[in-house]
Design a protein around this motif. Structure first.
Motif, PDB file in Angstrom:
ATOM      1  N   ALA A   1       6.577 -23.083 -43.374  1.00 18.95           N
ATOM      2  CA  ALA A   1       7.437 -22.461 -42.362  1.00 18.95           C
ATOM      3  C   ALA A   1       7.758 -21.025 -42.783  1.00 18.95           C
ATOM      4  N   ALA A   2       8.069 -20.843 -44.066  1.00 22.73           N
ATOM      5  CA  ALA A   2       8.345 -19.490 -44.566  1.00 22.73           C
ATOM      6  C   ALA A   2       7.103 -18.607 -44.408  1.00 22.73           C
ATOM      7  N   ASP A   3       5.916 -19.175 -44.661  1.00 30.88           N
ATOM      8  CA  ASP A   3       4.674 -18.399 -44.524  1.00 30.88           C
ATOM      9  C   ASP A   3       4.482 -17.906 -43.089  1.00 30.88           C
ATOM     10  N   ALA A   4       4.813 -18.769 -42.118  1.00 29.98           N
ATOM     11  CA  ALA A   4       4.645 -18.376 -40.707  1.00 29.98           C
ATOM     12  C   ALA A   4       5.544 -17.184 -40.381  1.00 29.98           C
ATOM     13  N   LEU A   5       6.708 -17.122 -41.012  1.00 26.26           N
ATOM     14  CA  LEU A   5       7.615 -15.993 -40.783  1.00 26.26           C
ATOM     15  C   LEU A   5       7.127 -14.743 -41.515  1.00 26.26           C
ATOM     16  N   THR A   6       6.681 -14.943 -42.734  1.00 25.12           N
ATOM     17  CA  THR A   6       6.212 -13.810 -43.536  1.00 25.12           C
ATOM     18  C   THR A   6       5.011 -13.133 -42.870  1.00 25.12           C
ATOM     19  N   ARG A   7       4.145 -13.948 -42.272  1.00 24.44           N
ATOM     20  CA  ARG A   7       2.989 -13.375 -41.549  1.00 24.44           C
ATOM     21  C   ARG A   7       3.446 -12.428 -40.443  1.00 24.44           C
ATOM     22  N   ARG A   8       4.663 -12.658 -39.928  1.00 28.93           N
ATOM     23  CA  ARG A   8       5.189 -11.814 -38.846  1.00 28.93           C
ATOM     24  C   ARG A   8       6.163 -10.757 -39.354  1.00 28.93           C
ATOM     25  N   HIS A   9       6.249 -10.636 -40.674  1.00 25.99           N
ATOM     26  CA  HIS A   9       7.151  -9.648 -41.293  1.00 25.99           C
ATOM     27  C   HIS A   9       8.607  -9.876 -40.917  1.00 25.99           C
ATOM     28  N   ILE A  10       8.980 -11.135 -40.722  1.00 23.73           N
ATOM     29  CA  ILE A  10      10.389 -11.468 -40.459  1.00 23.73           C
ATOM     30  C   ILE A  10      11.102 -11.503 -41.817  1.00 23.73           C
ATOM     31  N   PRO A  11      12.187 -10.752 -41.970  1.00 25.53           N
ATOM     32  CA  PRO A  11      12.896 -10.747 -43.257  1.00 25.53           C
ATOM     33  C   PRO A  11      13.482 -12.135 -43.571  1.00 25.53           C
ATOM     34  N   LEU A  12      13.284 -12.585 -44.795  1.00 29.19           N
ATOM     35  CA  LEU A  12      13.795 -13.892 -45.217  1.00 29.19           C
ATOM     36  C   LEU A  12      14.851 -13.723 -46.297  1.00 29.19           C
ATOM     37  N   SER A  13      15.760 -14.672 -46.348  1.00 28.84           N
ATOM     38  CA  SER A  13      16.694 -14.766 -47.480  1.00 28.84           C
ATOM     39  C   SER A  13      16.688 -16.236 -47.880  1.00 28.84           C
ATOM     40  N   PRO A  14      17.214 -16.561 -49.074  1.00 30.23           N
ATOM     41  CA  PRO A  14      17.145 -17.961 -49.502  1.00 30.23           C
ATOM     42  C   PRO A  14      17.827 -18.881 -48.495  1.00 30.23           C
ATOM     43  N   HIS A  15      17.145 -19.978 -48.184  1.00 31.47           N
ATOM     44  CA  HIS A  15      17.717 -20.957 -47.246  1.00 31.47           C
ATOM     45  C   HIS A  15      18.081 -22.220 -48.011  1.00 31.47           C
ATOM     46  N   ARG A  16      19.236 -22.788 -47.685  1.00 33.51           N
ATOM     47  CA  ARG A  16      19.637 -24.087 -48.248  1.00 33.51           C
ATOM     48  C   ARG A  16      20.053 -24.985 -47.087  1.00 33.51           C
ATOM     49  N   SER A  17      19.381 -26.118 -46.974  1.00 32.53           N
ATOM     50  CA  SER A  17      19.650 -27.004 -45.836  1.00 32.53           C
ATOM     51  C   SER A  17      21.071 -27.554 -45.878  1.00 32.53           C
ATOM     52  N   GLN A  18      21.587 -27.876 -44.681  1.00 35.68           N
ATOM     53  CA  GLN A  18      22.923 -28.480 -44.583  1.00 35.68           C
ATOM     54  C   GLN A  18      22.962 -29.419 -43.386  1.00 35.68           C
ATOM     55  N   PRO A  19      23.693 -30.523 -43.529  1.00 33.37           N
ATOM     56  CA  PRO A  19      23.872 -31.410 -42.380  1.00 33.37           C
ATOM     57  C   PRO A  19      24.801 -30.782 -41.345  1.00 33.37           C
ATOM     58  N   VAL A  20      24.641 -31.204 -40.104  1.00 36.32           N
ATOM     59  CA  VAL A  20      25.569 -30.761 -39.053  1.00 36.32           C
ATOM     60  C   VAL A  20      26.961 -31.276 -39.388  1.00 36.32           C
ATOM     61  N   ARG A  21      27.946 -30.395 -39.282  1.00 27.41           N
ATOM     62  CA  ARG A  21      29.342 -30.792 -39.540  1.00 27.41           C
ATOM     63  C   ARG A  21      30.212 -30.374 -38.365  1.00 27.41           C
TER      64      ARG A  21
END
Ligand SMILES: N[C@@H](Cc1ccc(OP(=O)(O)O)cc1)C(=O)O
Length: 167
Positions: A51-71
């Motif tokens: 998923a990160a690769d698909a964004l990087t291919r489009r030059h979308i800026p990324l920052s570290p992601h940490r999953s979380q449950p809906v609250r």
């Protein structure tokens, strides 16, 4: 405007959507905010590399992601909650009935991505045909197809919210 993107695991679709939205918000100099969460997410997992690769291919800026449950607090503070599938909408609505009016299918907004194409104004957001299917564990081409669908839907979402200032 505060957007909450929700999927199942919060490691593929909703983080992709949130990064696309952040890029679109920045491109249009909006002061909107974005978060993502998963209906069955583990806490603290990174985004799936494909998923990160698909964004990087489009030059979308990324920052570290940490999953979380809906609250409840995430649901409460969102103005709009975008889910990926009709079944997630039902699941979320049953957990948070008070949020029913702000839950939408993200894929339904693809129709607004290119207004000059004369997009149908059908409320596609109520159709399962707009589901954004889970690419988890799939091939890179599945992630790529998913990224294309999400990118278009997010652009349409922002167009729609800016154009009509309501859902
Ligand atoms: N299937 C995973 C959970 C999972 C489900 C869907 C998923 O994709 P998304 O983040 O797009 O909902 C990611 C993870 C597991 O068994 O742990």
């Amino acid at each position: 405007m505060h957007l909450l993107f929700v999927c199942t695991g919060n490691t593929c679709r909703s983080p992709m959507a949130a990064f696309f939205a952040q890029a679109e918000i920045q491109r249009r100099s909006l002061s909107w905010t974005v978060e993502s969460a998963g209906l069955y997410a583990a806490e603290g997992m990174p985004m799936t590399p494909a998923a990160a690769d698909a964004l990087t291919r489009r030059h979308i800026p990324l920052s570290p992601h940490r999953s979380q449950p809906v609250r409840p607090d995430l649901v409460e503070k969102a103005d709009v909650i975008l889910v990926m599938t009709q079944s997630q909408a039902k699941d979320l609505e049953s957990r948070f009935p008070q949020a029913k009016d702000k839950i939408r299918l993200l894929g339904g907004f693809a129709a607004f991505a290119d207004p000059e194409e004369g997009a149908s104004q059908t409320d596609a957001a109520s159709s399962t045909g707009c589901d954004i299917v889970d690419p988890f564990g799939g091939l890179d081409e599945h992630y790529e197809a998913c990224a294309q669908q999400i990118e278009r839907s997010v652009r349409g979402l922002v167009n729609h919210l800016l154009g009509e200032n309501k859902l």
